[in-house]
Design a protein around this motif. Structure first.
Motif, PDB file in Angstrom:
ATOM      1  N   ASP A   1      -6.462 -39.842  45.284  1.00  0.00           N
ATOM      2  CA  ASP A   1      -7.526 -40.431  44.561  1.00  0.00           C
ATOM      3  C   ASP A   1      -8.574 -39.893  45.462  1.00  0.00           C
ATOM      4  O   ASP A   1      -9.019 -40.338  46.570  1.00  0.00           O
ATOM      5  CB  ASP A   1      -7.579 -41.902  44.875  1.00  0.00           C
TER       6      ASP A   1
ATOM      7  N   GLY B   1     -12.131 -40.478  44.480  1.00  0.00           N
ATOM      8  CA  GLY B   1     -12.984 -41.221  43.989  1.00  0.00           C
ATOM      9  C   GLY B   1     -14.340 -41.467  45.160  1.00  0.00           C
ATOM     10  O   GLY B   1     -15.487 -41.173  44.652  1.00  0.00           O
TER      11      GLY B   1
ATOM     12  N   HIS C   1      -6.829 -37.852  41.077  1.00  0.00           N
ATOM     13  CA  HIS C   1      -7.329 -38.615  39.988  1.00  0.00           C
ATOM     14  C   HIS C   1      -8.862 -38.041  39.923  1.00  0.00           C
ATOM     15  O   HIS C   1      -9.738 -37.818  40.848  1.00  0.00           O
ATOM     16  CB  HIS C   1      -7.358 -40.080  40.383  1.00  0.00           C
TER      17      HIS C   1
ATOM     18  N   ARG D   1     -11.823 -39.095  38.712  1.00  0.00           N
ATOM     19  CA  ARG D   1     -13.017 -40.106  38.608  1.00  0.00           C
ATOM     20  C   ARG D   1     -14.200 -39.015  38.336  1.00  0.00           C
ATOM     21  O   ARG D   1     -14.154 -38.100  39.192  1.00  0.00           O
ATOM     22  CB  ARG D   1     -12.874 -41.149  39.708  1.00  0.00           C
TER      23      ARG D   1
END
Ligand code: AKG
Ligand code: FE2
Length: 313
Positions: A19, A21, A51, A53
């Protein structure tokens, strides 16, 4: 000598899903932690997933939709944008184009390639640097707007991940990304087909290869992508619409003096249709790619010869 079979074997679920983010707005410690996760995956496997984002899923969907519309056009309409007529590798790559990879037994994909969209009167383009310059845009409502927006977003994501890898490698900020002001990065819209007559389940649709650039950010909606493990087994990359598959390419393997690995991969498509969108993050055309001296151990020679980023085009 350590036996190679003692190394842990990466399995499907071992392709890390990271992730990222907080890479944009997190505190320094958090950014460092993400950079280290990305860097370790890039060093050990050369393949990981992130991910995404930050990129609107509707934009990703809209890009697939417009690509699908383009590929559904009759052949003569697509051939108007044939890449062979473009001085800078932009446009339509038909099914009939010869493949580069020897194990491409059933090469059955078509593609549309585009890059940084510079105007006709760009000084570099005019002075003969034909790799730069304008894109080829099909006469299809919404194609240019949608795909340009996607290119801008994915290019920003590419810079972000490169910045994190700079950090992981202990390089000064900009060591990689300063060489990406007018990159030869390309976005490729891919469409694979498989007819019901093709019964050979072993057919390879895109042969085994490593990517030439620094890294690739790939979005796909269908299975088929396979990665080679260190013990020479092919493993399937899982499909996850909320993730990008990221792999290191040859430029970054050389730049990092082999710390980051450019890993072979291929596509075995078993679906009637398959869509994917790799974006290849590259350096500027004139960048000399050579191992950073600080990544070469004292007393050792660099592991790679230097080359110009634009040399293979
Ligand atoms: O279609 C895919 O999933 C992979 C494409 C690829 O590896 C490439 O275009 O270099
Ligand atoms: Fe590839």
């Amino acid at each position: 000598m350590a036996a190679s079979f003692l190394k842990p074997k990466p399995a499907v679920h071992d392709l890390p899903l990271i992730d990222i983010g907080d890479l944009r707005h997190g505190d320094t410690a958090r950014k460092r932690r993400i950079a280290s996760e990305l860097g370790e995956a890039a060093r050990e496997i050369g393949f990981f997933r992130i991910h995404h984002r930050g990129i609107d899923p509707n934009l990703i969907e809209a890009t697939y939709r417009i690509a699908q519309q383009f590929f559904a056009l009759p052949d003569p309409a697509k051939q108007r944008y044939y890449i062979g007529r473009s001085p800078n590798h932009r446009g339509y790559v038909p099914f009939t184009e010869k493949g580069d990879y020897p194990d491409e037994v059933h090469r059955n994909y078509e593609a549309f390639d585009l890059g940084l969209d510079l105007p006709q009167d760009d000084p570099d383009f005019l002075s003969g640097n034909l790799v730069l310059g304008p894109n080829v845009w099909p006469d299809l409502a919404g194609f240019k707007e949608t795909v340009s927006r996607y290119y801008t977003e994915i290019a920003a994501l590419g810079r972000l991940v490169c910045g994190a890898l700079e950090r992981y490698l202990g390089l000064p900020p900009g060591a990689l990304t300063d060489h990406m002001s007018r990159p030869i990065s390309q976005l490729r819209l891919l469409h694979y087909v498989r007819t019901s007559q093709t019964t050979d389940r072993k057919s390879v649709n895109m042969g085994a290869h490593t990517d030439y650039e620094c890294l690739t950010l790939l979005h796909t909606r269908n299975e088929g992508l396979q990665v080679m493990t260190q013990d020479n087994r092919w493993i399937d990359v899982p499909v996850d619409h909320s993730a990008y598959v990221v792999n290191i390419g040859d430029m970054l393997e050389v730049w990092s003096n082999g710390i980051l690995k450019s890993t072979p991969h291929r596509v075995v498509n078993l679906n009637p249709e398959r869509f994917s969108m790799p974006y290849f993050v590259a350096a500027n055309h004139d960048t000399l790619i050579r191992p950073f001296p600080r990544l070469v151990r004292i007393g050792e020679q660099p592991k790679y010869e230097p080359f110009l980023a634009g040399a293979h085009l």
